[in-house]
Design a protein around this motif. Structure first.
Motif, short mmCIF file in Angstrom:
data_model
loop_
_atom_site.label_atom_id
_atom_site.label_comp_id
_atom_site.label_asym_id
_atom_site.label_seq_id
_atom_site.Cartn_x
_atom_site.Cartn_y
_atom_site.Cartn_z
N VAL A 22 0.87 -1.17 0.00
CA VAL A 22 0.00 0.00 0.00
C VAL A 22 0.91 1.22 0.00
O VAL A 22 1.77 1.35 0.88
CB VAL A 22 -0.92 0.05 1.23
CG1 VAL A 22 -1.76 1.32 1.22
CG2 VAL A 22 -1.81 -1.17 1.30
N VAL A 23 0.76 2.11 -0.98
CA VAL A 23 1.50 3.37 -1.00
C VAL A 23 0.60 4.42 -0.38
O VAL A 23 -0.48 4.70 -0.88
CB VAL A 23 1.91 3.76 -2.43
CG1 VAL A 23 2.77 5.03 -2.42
CG2 VAL A 23 2.68 2.61 -3.10
N THR A 24 1.06 5.02 0.70
CA THR A 24 0.18 5.83 1.55
C THR A 24 0.83 7.18 1.84
O THR A 24 2.04 7.31 1.71
CB THR A 24 -0.09 5.03 2.85
OG1 THR A 24 -1.12 5.60 3.57
CG2 THR A 24 1.14 4.94 3.74
N HIS A 25 0.08 8.14 2.27
CA HIS A 25 -1.33 8.43 2.42
C HIS A 25 -1.69 9.49 1.40
O HIS A 25 -1.30 10.63 1.57
CB HIS A 25 -1.59 8.98 3.83
CG HIS A 25 -2.15 8.04 4.82
ND1 HIS A 25 -1.47 6.96 5.29
CD2 HIS A 25 -3.36 8.00 5.42
CE1 HIS A 25 -2.20 6.33 6.18
NE2 HIS A 25 -3.36 6.92 6.28
N GLY A 26 -2.42 9.15 0.37
CA GLY A 26 -2.80 10.09 -0.67
C GLY A 26 -3.29 9.34 -1.89
O GLY A 26 -3.66 8.17 -1.80
N ALA A 27 -3.27 10.00 -3.03
CA ALA A 27 -3.78 9.40 -4.26
C ALA A 27 -2.68 8.59 -4.92
O ALA A 27 -2.12 8.97 -5.95
CB ALA A 27 -4.30 10.49 -5.19
N PHE A 28 -2.39 7.45 -4.32
CA PHE A 28 -1.32 6.59 -4.82
C PHE A 28 -1.91 5.24 -5.21
O PHE A 28 -2.82 5.21 -6.02
CB PHE A 28 -0.20 6.48 -3.77
CG PHE A 28 0.30 7.83 -3.32
CD1 PHE A 28 0.85 8.72 -4.23
CD2 PHE A 28 0.22 8.21 -1.99
CE1 PHE A 28 1.30 9.97 -3.83
CE2 PHE A 28 0.68 9.45 -1.57
CZ PHE A 28 1.21 10.34 -2.49
N GLY A 29 -1.42 4.14 -4.66
CA GLY A 29 -1.94 2.87 -5.13
C GLY A 29 -1.67 1.72 -4.20
O GLY A 29 -1.01 1.86 -3.16
N ALA A 76 2.38 2.78 -15.43
CA ALA A 76 3.11 4.05 -15.36
C ALA A 76 3.11 4.60 -13.94
O ALA A 76 4.13 5.13 -13.45
CB ALA A 76 2.51 5.06 -16.33
N GLY A 77 1.99 4.50 -13.24
CA GLY A 77 1.92 4.96 -11.86
C GLY A 77 2.84 4.16 -10.96
O GLY A 77 3.60 4.73 -10.15
N PHE A 78 2.80 2.84 -11.07
CA PHE A 78 3.65 2.01 -10.22
C PHE A 78 5.13 2.19 -10.54
O PHE A 78 5.99 2.03 -9.66
CB PHE A 78 3.25 0.54 -10.33
CG PHE A 78 2.06 0.19 -9.49
CD1 PHE A 78 2.18 0.04 -8.12
CD2 PHE A 78 0.80 0.01 -10.07
CE1 PHE A 78 1.07 -0.27 -7.33
CE2 PHE A 78 -0.30 -0.31 -9.29
CZ PHE A 78 -0.17 -0.44 -7.91
#
Length: 435
Positions: free
Chosen positions: A287-294, A349-351
């Motif tokens: 979990v990539v935290t805390h915000g609009a991540f993934g 692309a995000g990851f």
């Protein structure tokens, strides 16, 4: 005296009873468990859903996270985190009680998630560690009740700092924490729940029927109008209606005169399922935290993995309203190949901003679903209602009861609270789950 035969009608999708003790609306995991509880309490239940298949919409987003509260540190009141702890610890014992068996939780669990703190996180690693330490205290206190487990486990820690993964972009990720938080194989668990529902002699299924209207019928009954997929209309009467619908629940609540506790909005979101590989298994569930991540869920064995880079999966946001025809069509699937490929590429692309060597995996499925959440802003904003899941889930007016599912995590405890509301304090659940 011999009881009269139950009156039935043929509504285009087979015979259904005109009169039942309970109508449960929504055959997702929340409605299915509610139907099992009511049937075990001796009630004759009809379980209604617009879909042709049970447990096929929001209850099958392929993530299956049993939230421990770690992802809700933005709610400084601690109410959301506290609720998630109670809900997480209620999940397994309630499911076991309603199924009449203990699922193979070890076989259903993915590897516990590693939380990666992004440099642009709303909260610093130090802030998170302080919040999680408080959360860990509540989590371990709940586990003191020997009747309770966290999906079959009794961890002695909720989190601990760990080294950054060797393949991570250290310019993007500033800290890492191992957690006890896990995700479940929804397909396998859903199969167990569906089998229990279909086998129960007091549960009748009415699939492929859309709920059009709910209204009181006399002082102690409710009338529900249904439309089958072939257009056939029917009306059923019950002594109790339990609304476990997903995106339409709030609309019927308002029509029934229940005050809306908080403004809700709808988000069209894609779930991405890919073929797993050695690189994804090496990264593991994160979990990539805390915000609009993934987040990513990678079972230790098995052919598939779940991807969700949040900004790449959100397609559209609307205020609470009947679903547009386009959204319904996307939910029904399949998602067009060009759209599915675009969503996959955007996720990768995000990851890759976090894991530069993140591979382009083979796509298995892109599925459209709907998120129901508080407020009209999103998780990229620190004060968004999206960071809160603290509403009390049960609301009642006469013979109408509404169950706000909230999170997948919450369905078990929601059933306990529903049972308490309908049948009184004798509901069979550990006191820690009812707090």
């Amino acid at each position: 005296m011999r009881k009269p035969a139950v009156q039935q009608t043929y509504a285009g999708r087979g015979w259904i009873s005109m009169q039942r003790d309970v109508l449960v609306l929504g055959a997702g995991i929340q409605g299915s468990l509610a139907a099992l509880m009511m049937a075990q309490r001796g009630r004759r239940v009809t379980l209604v859903d617009r879909a042709e298949a049970m447990l096929s919409k929001a209850s099958l987003n392929y993530e299956g996270r049993i939230h421990s509260g770690m992802l809700y540190a933005m709610d400084a009141s601690f109410r959301t985190a506290e609720r998630m702890v109670q809900d997480a610890l209620a999940f397994a014992p309630t499911v076991e009680r309603l199924l009449g068996q203990t699922p193979d939780w070890a076989g259903l669990r993915a590897k516990a998630s590693t939380y990666l703190v992004h440099r642009d996180s709303h909260l610093s690693p130090e802030d998170l560690a302080r919040f999680w330490a408080r959360l860990e205290g509540a989590f371990l206190e709940g586990l003191r009740d020997q009747r309770v487990t966290y999906v079959g486990t009794r961890p002695d820690r909720l989190f601990r700092p760990t080294e950054l993964p060797r393949t991570v972009n250290s310019d993007a990720i500033v800290s890492a924490f191992e957690s006890a938080e896990v995700c479940l194989d929804q397909q396998r668990l859903n199969a167990l729940i569906e089998a229990a529902v279909r086998a129960h002699p007091r549960i009748e299924l009415a699939l492929g029927r859309d709920v059009l209207a709910i209204e009181p019928k006399g002082a102690e009954a409710m009338s529900v109008s249904l439309r089958a997929t072939d257009g056939m209309m029917t009306t059923c009467t019950a002594g109790l209606v339990v609304n476990c619908l997903w995106e339409a629940r709030g609309l019927f609540d308002a029509a029934m005169g229940l005050e809306v506790a908080a403004e809700e909005s709808l988000r069209l979101k894609y779930s991405v399922v890919v073929e797993s590989n050695d690189v994804l298994r090496d990264i593991g569930s994160i979990v990539v935290t805390h915000g609009a991540f993934g987040s990513m869920v990678v079972p230790p064995v098995g052919p598939h993995a779940f991807l969700s880079w949040y900004p790449s999966c959100i397609e559209e946001r609307l205020p609470l309203q009947p679903l547009p025809a386009r959204w319904r069509a996307l939910q029904a699937g399949p998602v067009e190949q060009a759209v599915a490929q675009r969503v996959l590429e955007d996720n990768v692309a995000g990851f890759r901003t976090v894991f530069p060597t993140f591979p382009m995996p083979n796509l298995r499925l892109v599925k459209a679903g709907v998120i129901v959440a508080q407020g009209d802003t999103d998780i990229d904003q620190a004060k968004s209602g999206f960071h809160r899941r603290d509403e009390y889930p049960i609301r009642q007016k006469g013979s109408y009861v509404s169950v706000a599912t909230g999170k997948y995590t919450s369905v078990g405890r929601n059933v306990c609270l529903l049972e308490e509301a309908v049948f009184g304090l004798e509901a069979s659940a550990p006191a820690v789950l009812m707090a």
